[in-house]
Design an enzyme around this catalytic site. Structure first.
Site, PDB file in Angstrom:
ATOM      1  N   HIS A  38       0.842  -1.208   0.000  1.00 32.77           N
ATOM      2  CA  HIS A  38       0.000   0.000   0.000  1.00 32.77           C
ATOM      3  C   HIS A  38       0.874   1.255   0.000  1.00 32.77           C
ATOM      4  CE1 HIS A  38      -3.190  -2.603   2.166  1.00 32.77           C
ATOM      5  NE2 HIS A  38      -3.673  -2.348   0.965  1.00 32.77           N
ATOM      6  N   LYS A  73     -16.941  -7.957   7.473  1.00 35.57           N
ATOM      7  CA  LYS A  73     -15.691  -8.656   7.147  1.00 35.57           C
ATOM      8  C   LYS A  73     -14.931  -9.246   8.328  1.00 35.57           C
ATOM      9  CE  LYS A  73     -13.236  -8.004   2.890  1.00 35.57           C
ATOM     10  NZ  LYS A  73     -12.129  -7.322   2.250  1.00 35.57           N
ATOM     11  N   ARG A  78      -1.141  -5.774  -8.661  1.00 35.81           N
ATOM     12  CA  ARG A  78       0.074  -6.531  -8.314  1.00 35.81           C
ATOM     13  C   ARG A  78       0.425  -7.542  -9.393  1.00 35.81           C
ATOM     14  NH1 ARG A  78      -2.647  -7.923  -2.698  1.00 35.81           N
ATOM     15  NH2 ARG A  78      -4.249  -8.193  -4.255  1.00 35.81           N
ATOM     16  N   SER A 101      -3.008  -7.859   2.479  1.00 27.76           N
ATOM     17  CA  SER A 101      -3.309  -7.798   3.915  1.00 27.76           C
ATOM     18  C   SER A 101      -3.721  -9.174   4.424  1.00 27.76           C
ATOM     19  CB  SER A 101      -4.441  -6.802   4.176  1.00 27.76           C
ATOM     20  OG  SER A 101      -4.070  -5.512   3.755  1.00 27.76           O
TER      21      SER A 101
HETATM   22  O1  PNS Z   1      -8.392  -3.345  -0.106  1.00 26.17           O
HETATM   23  P1  PNS Z   1      -9.548  -3.997  -0.794  1.00 26.17           P
HETATM   24  O2  PNS Z   1     -10.304  -4.834   0.198  1.00 26.17           O
HETATM   25  O3  PNS Z   1      -9.134  -4.737  -2.030  1.00 26.17           O
HETATM   26  O4  PNS Z   1     -10.533  -2.806  -1.254  1.00 26.17           O
HETATM   27  C1  PNS Z   1     -11.734  -3.085  -1.921  1.00 26.17           C
HETATM   28  C2  PNS Z   1     -12.636  -1.833  -1.976  1.00 26.17           C
HETATM   29  C3  PNS Z   1     -12.786  -1.225  -0.602  1.00 26.17           C
HETATM   30  C4  PNS Z   1     -11.990  -0.822  -2.898  1.00 26.17           C
HETATM   31  C5  PNS Z   1     -14.002  -2.297  -2.546  1.00 26.17           C
HETATM   32  O5  PNS Z   1     -14.461  -3.388  -1.835  1.00 26.17           O
HETATM   33  C6  PNS Z   1     -15.025  -1.184  -2.494  1.00 26.17           C
HETATM   34  O6  PNS Z   1     -14.956  -0.233  -3.246  1.00 26.17           O
HETATM   35  N1  PNS Z   1     -15.986  -1.315  -1.538  1.00 26.17           N
HETATM   36  C7  PNS Z   1     -16.986  -0.311  -1.264  1.00 26.17           C
HETATM   37  C8  PNS Z   1     -18.352  -0.707  -1.803  1.00 26.17           C
HETATM   38  C9  PNS Z   1     -18.432  -0.435  -3.280  1.00 26.17           C
HETATM   39  O7  PNS Z   1     -18.259   0.667  -3.746  1.00 26.17           O
HETATM   40  N2  PNS Z   1     -18.689  -1.535  -4.023  1.00 26.17           N
HETATM   41  C10 PNS Z   1     -18.787  -1.462  -5.460  1.00 26.17           C
HETATM   42  C11 PNS Z   1     -17.416  -1.406  -6.114  1.00 26.17           C
HETATM   43  S1  PNS Z   1     -17.632  -1.293  -7.844  1.00 26.17           S
END
Ligand code: PNS
Length: 163
Positions: free
Chosen positions: A17, A41, A94, A132
């Site tokens: 990150h 989660k 990644r 993570s």
């Molecule tokens: O670090 P991560 O867990 O890969 O992040 C994922 C994240 C937080 C970017 C994604 O889950 C997200 O945007 N969640 C918020 C809900 C949302 O907007 N969902 C639709 C995405 S198109």
């Protein structure tokens, strides 16, 4: 003012990150590191703990003129980005395996907020396998994660295991 959000779970923040934050800093005047508050989660760290850790660690990285702000959000990333008047959503890629999921999110976010672009940055090779969830799994099972997460994160993970 070029403002981006860098959304994620950050449970916990990894050196991968930090690499993405560093790489994106020359592109923006401000990056909002947006910690998702996702109660489903069962995270290792609360959203407050994750935000506090990030705030303590960010001064260690060099981002030149780019200001870094830490915030948390619930709900849609696209809504949060619009409310913060961001023009971009930063995500790290990644490996090829990330691409399909990231592409779907980017297209959905574009549908929700056509004015906001997703910007993919390629993570450093040495962090290409760092996530993570892998860090939590390895650490919880007694493996070493130094060099892959900030020292403070490692110390806080150790504290969590004691409890
Ligand atoms: O670090 P991560 O867990 O890969 O992040 C994922 C994240 C937080 C970017 C994604 O889950 C997200 O945007 N969640 C918020 C809900 C949302 O907007 N969902 C639709 C995405 S198109």
């Amino acid at each position: 003012m070029r403002r981006a959000i860098f959304p994620g779970s950050f449970d916990p923040l990894t050196n991968g990150h930090l690499d993405i934050i560093k790489r994106s800093s020359p592109l923006f005047d401000e990056i909002v590191i947006a910690v998702l508050n996702n109660p489903d989660k069962n995270p290792m760290f609360t959203v407050e703990e994750r935000g506090d850790l990030i705030r303590q660690i960010l001064p260690e990285i060099e981002t030149g003129e780019c200001a870094l702000v830490v915030d948390s959000f619930s709900g849609l990333t696209a809504d949060f980005a619009r409310k913060r008047a961001a023009t971009a959503i930063v995500r790290g890629i990644r490996a090829v395996a990330d691409y399909e999921y990231e592409l779907r999110m980017a297209l959905m976010n574009r549908r929700l907020e056509p004015e906001i672009e997703t910007v993919f940055l390629v993570a450093a090779e040495e962090f290409s396998y760092v996530s993570s969830s892998l860090m939590k799994q390895v650490f919880t099972l007694g493996g070493r994660v130094e060099g892959l997460v900030p020292a403070l994160v490692e110390a806080e993970m150790r504290e969590k295991l004691k409890n």
